[in-house]
Design an enzyme around this catalytic site. Structure first.
Site, PDB file in Angstrom:
ATOM      1  N   GLU A 290     -14.503   5.640 112.605  1.00 55.45           N
ATOM      2  CA  GLU A 290     -14.754   6.455 113.486  1.00 55.45           C
ATOM      3  C   GLU A 290     -13.391   6.868 114.343  1.00 55.45           C
ATOM      4  O   GLU A 290     -12.362   6.076 114.332  1.00 55.45           O
ATOM      5  CB  GLU A 290     -15.485   5.746 114.566  1.00 55.45           C
ATOM      6  CG  GLU A 290     -15.770   6.358 115.872  1.00 55.45           C
ATOM      7  CD  GLU A 290     -16.185   5.415 117.095  1.00 55.45           C
ATOM      8  OE1 GLU A 290     -16.743   5.840 117.883  1.00 55.45           O
ATOM      9  OE2 GLU A 290     -16.241   4.218 116.844  1.00 55.45           O
ATOM     10  N   LYS A 352     -22.349  12.345 117.544  1.00 63.30           N
ATOM     11  CA  LYS A 352     -22.859  11.090 117.978  1.00 63.30           C
ATOM     12  C   LYS A 352     -23.836  11.683 119.014  1.00 63.30           C
ATOM     13  O   LYS A 352     -23.531  12.476 119.988  1.00 63.30           O
ATOM     14  CB  LYS A 352     -21.749  10.071 118.546  1.00 63.30           C
ATOM     15  CG  LYS A 352     -22.147   8.818 119.097  1.00 63.30           C
ATOM     16  CD  LYS A 352     -21.342   8.045 119.160  1.00 63.30           C
ATOM     17  CE  LYS A 352     -21.535   6.621 120.107  1.00 63.30           C
ATOM     18  NZ  LYS A 352     -20.383   5.633 120.465  1.00 63.30           N
ATOM     19  N   CYS A 402     -20.526   4.261 115.692  1.00 61.71           N
ATOM     20  CA  CYS A 402     -20.357   3.121 116.579  1.00 61.71           C
ATOM     21  C   CYS A 402     -21.643   2.451 117.036  1.00 61.71           C
ATOM     22  O   CYS A 402     -22.520   2.073 115.891  1.00 61.71           O
ATOM     23  CB  CYS A 402     -19.430   3.430 117.828  1.00 61.71           C
ATOM     24  SG  CYS A 402     -19.077   2.292 118.772  1.00 61.71           S
TER      25      CYS A 402
END
Length: 529
Positions: A290, A352, A402
């Site tokens: 990430e 995301k 994440c």
């Protein structure tokens, strides 16, 4: 209520011992009661990864119910439950405060809120569970079954209210016991939590009618789950996807360095150098963590060209990178994934959608006078949701950035037109949390999603833990926390058919909780509580 039918021999001694212990613990008052509840909550936290000491719950949960015996009023029951939850969350989530030390000068004042404030809020869920349990006025086996229902409902609400935070659910205590973990393929992690609470709290019913038998049945249940999981693993395939060889890059960059713009060129070159290391077998695709690329790739042709030079023949580099959208309204920023081919073209992106409060955006920004703890003052925007990404040379993949991986049942696209992915890809940056329990817990939670969905999971983390997990939760390759290097590994195959949980979601959970509820009511009416 009839709850002291006298057993014989060893059973009588066990019941007497349990009765004395219950009396002594229930007699605690004032600060001693709350200190005991906090201590029991901390003991329960040791059942979580990385320790996975599930048997400690045989101490924590009965002790909690013994404390509840001493509560005369509902508010006292709430306080006992809140104190237990506070101890559990302080011991289990202390590592969140570590993220604030990255920029200590700005965020030192938030550390008490992270260490104690968040556990205090989360403790409300356990407090409410104990308050409701007290109000039911149950005893023995009935009370334990009701406790399992209410605890699980509290976990479920914690995982869904507002943005949700389903971290350290009690079922995760079995991640280190892989045969038992197989049960999440059928009932999901919430279902495993319900079974765990019922079995581990049942010793609190010893000395009550039927308590000894119920305790033995609870332990036998988990012996049965172990056998069922072991049998499932006997038929587990070790096959891998033909023609796919992944390289996971773990630079072990500290979060303080990642935040330093002066070091961005050096960190970027480090990723390139690790990607270009010689391999014993040809690598087809390279995966970076990430936010491993600190630049907007849509604007930076030089960065794309540099990445293109390390792309394997006919392969890709898949990297976490911020994405900017400047057309058609206000500028938007996304925490994204980008797939770059050998020509330097971005051939796939994912944004995301489940953002971290205070990390990627500030909730109630118009009211709260604080900045997010990540760099920059502008909030990230949320993507549209889970999706299946089709990338050249790879099976269909469901990307997760994440902590998106911590949400059960929300890791793959839904709908009639949704394509079932063949694997899960988790890019994360756990450098925020240093050498603490946090990254171990995150990796364990990610493993559980693989078992639930029947899909292999690949995880690339900045400082670790990076690894490859097959569809049964077995780790086939791993780079430890804090290690720098690359991990070359084959991609395991998915199960031929979706698991029961992947098909039916939490319906098995609701059936289980309904059965527990009916059993609790039935036992009470039969006078067997």
């Amino acid at each position: 209520m009839p709850d002291h039918a006298a057993p014989a021999g060893a059973s009588r001694r066990s019941a007497t011992t349990a009765g004395r212990l219950r009396t002594r613990i229930a007699a605690l008052t004032g600060w001693r009661r709350h200190a005991a509840a906090i201590a029991l909550g901390a003991v329960a936290a040791l059942a979580m990864p990385p320790f996975c000491a599930a048997p400690l719950l045989l101490v924590a949960f009965p002790g909690l119910l013994f404390l509840l015996d001493g509560a005369e009023r509902g508010r006292a029951a709430f306080a006992i439950g809140w104190s237990f939850g506070f101890g559990f969350f302080v011991a289990g989530l202390y590592w969140i405060a570590w993220a604030l030390t990255v920029d200590l000068a700005r965020f030192f004042w938030l550390i008490p809120f992270a260490v104690a404030g968040l556990p205090a809020l989360l403790g409300i869920f356990t407090g409410l569970a104990l308050w409701l349990l007290h109000g039911l006025r149950l005893q023995g086996v009935s009370r334990v079954l009701a406790f399992a229902v209410l605890w699980t409902l509290a976990e479920y609400l914690r995982g869904h209210i507002l943005t949700g935070f389903p971290w350290n659910l009690i079922g995760y205590s079995w991640v280190g016991w892989i045969p038992v973990l197989q049960s999440v393929a059928w009932i999901g992690i919430y279902g495993l939590s319900a079974l765990t609470v019922a079995a581990m709290a049942m010793p609190a019913a010893i000395g009550r009618r039927g308590g000894g038998v119920a305790t033995a049945l609870g332990l036998l249940l988990f012996a049965g789950l172990s056998v069922a999981g072991w049998l499932r693993l006997q038929d587990a395939t070790t096959a891998t996807v033909e023609g796919v060889r992944l390289r996971l890059v773990q630079p072990a960059t500290s979060q303080a360095d990642k935040w330093n713009p002066d070091l961005w060129p050096q960190i970027f070159q480090q990723h390139l150098a690790l990607s270009a290391r010689p391999a014993t077998q040809p690598v087809t695709h390279i995966i970076w963590p990430e936010t491993s690329v600190p630049y907007f790739l849509s604007r930076d042709a030089h960065a794309r060209e540099a990445i293109a030079r390390v792309v394997p023949d006919d392969g890709l580099v898949i990297a976490g990178a911020p994405r900017i959208v400047e057309s058609g309204g206000p500028v938007q920023y996304f925490n994204s994934l980008a797939a770059i081919d050998g020509a330097g073209a971005v051939v796939g992106t994912y944004d995301k959608f489940h953002l971290v409060p205070f990390g990627e955006y500030v909730p109630f920004r118009s009211v709260l006078p604080i900045d997010k703890i990540t760099s920059g003052t502008t909030d990230f925007s949320a993507g549209p949701g889970p999706r299946t990404l089709e990338l050249p040379g790879l099976p269909p993949v469901s990307p997760l950035i994440c902590y998106e991986v911590i949400f059960p049942g929300e890791v793959t696209a839904e709908g009639e037109d949704a394509v079932r992915p063949a694997w899960l890809l988790n890019l994360t940056n756990d450098a925020w949390y240093g050498q603490t329990a946090g990254p171990h817990q995150h990796f364990a939670i990610a493993r559980t999603r693989a078992v639930e969905e029947g899909l292999p999971l690949v995880r690339a983390a900045t400082t670790g833990i990076s690894g490859v997990v097959d569809a049964y939760g077995r780790v086939t390759a791993r780079l430890g926390l804090g290690e720098q290097g690359v991990l070359d590994a084959d991609l395991p195959v998915a199960l031929a058919e979706p698991t029961l949980y992947a098909r039916f979601g939490d319906r098995g959970l609701w059936l289980l909780l309904a059965l527990f509820s009916v059993a609790a009511i039935g036992l009470r009416r039969l006078g067997r509580a």
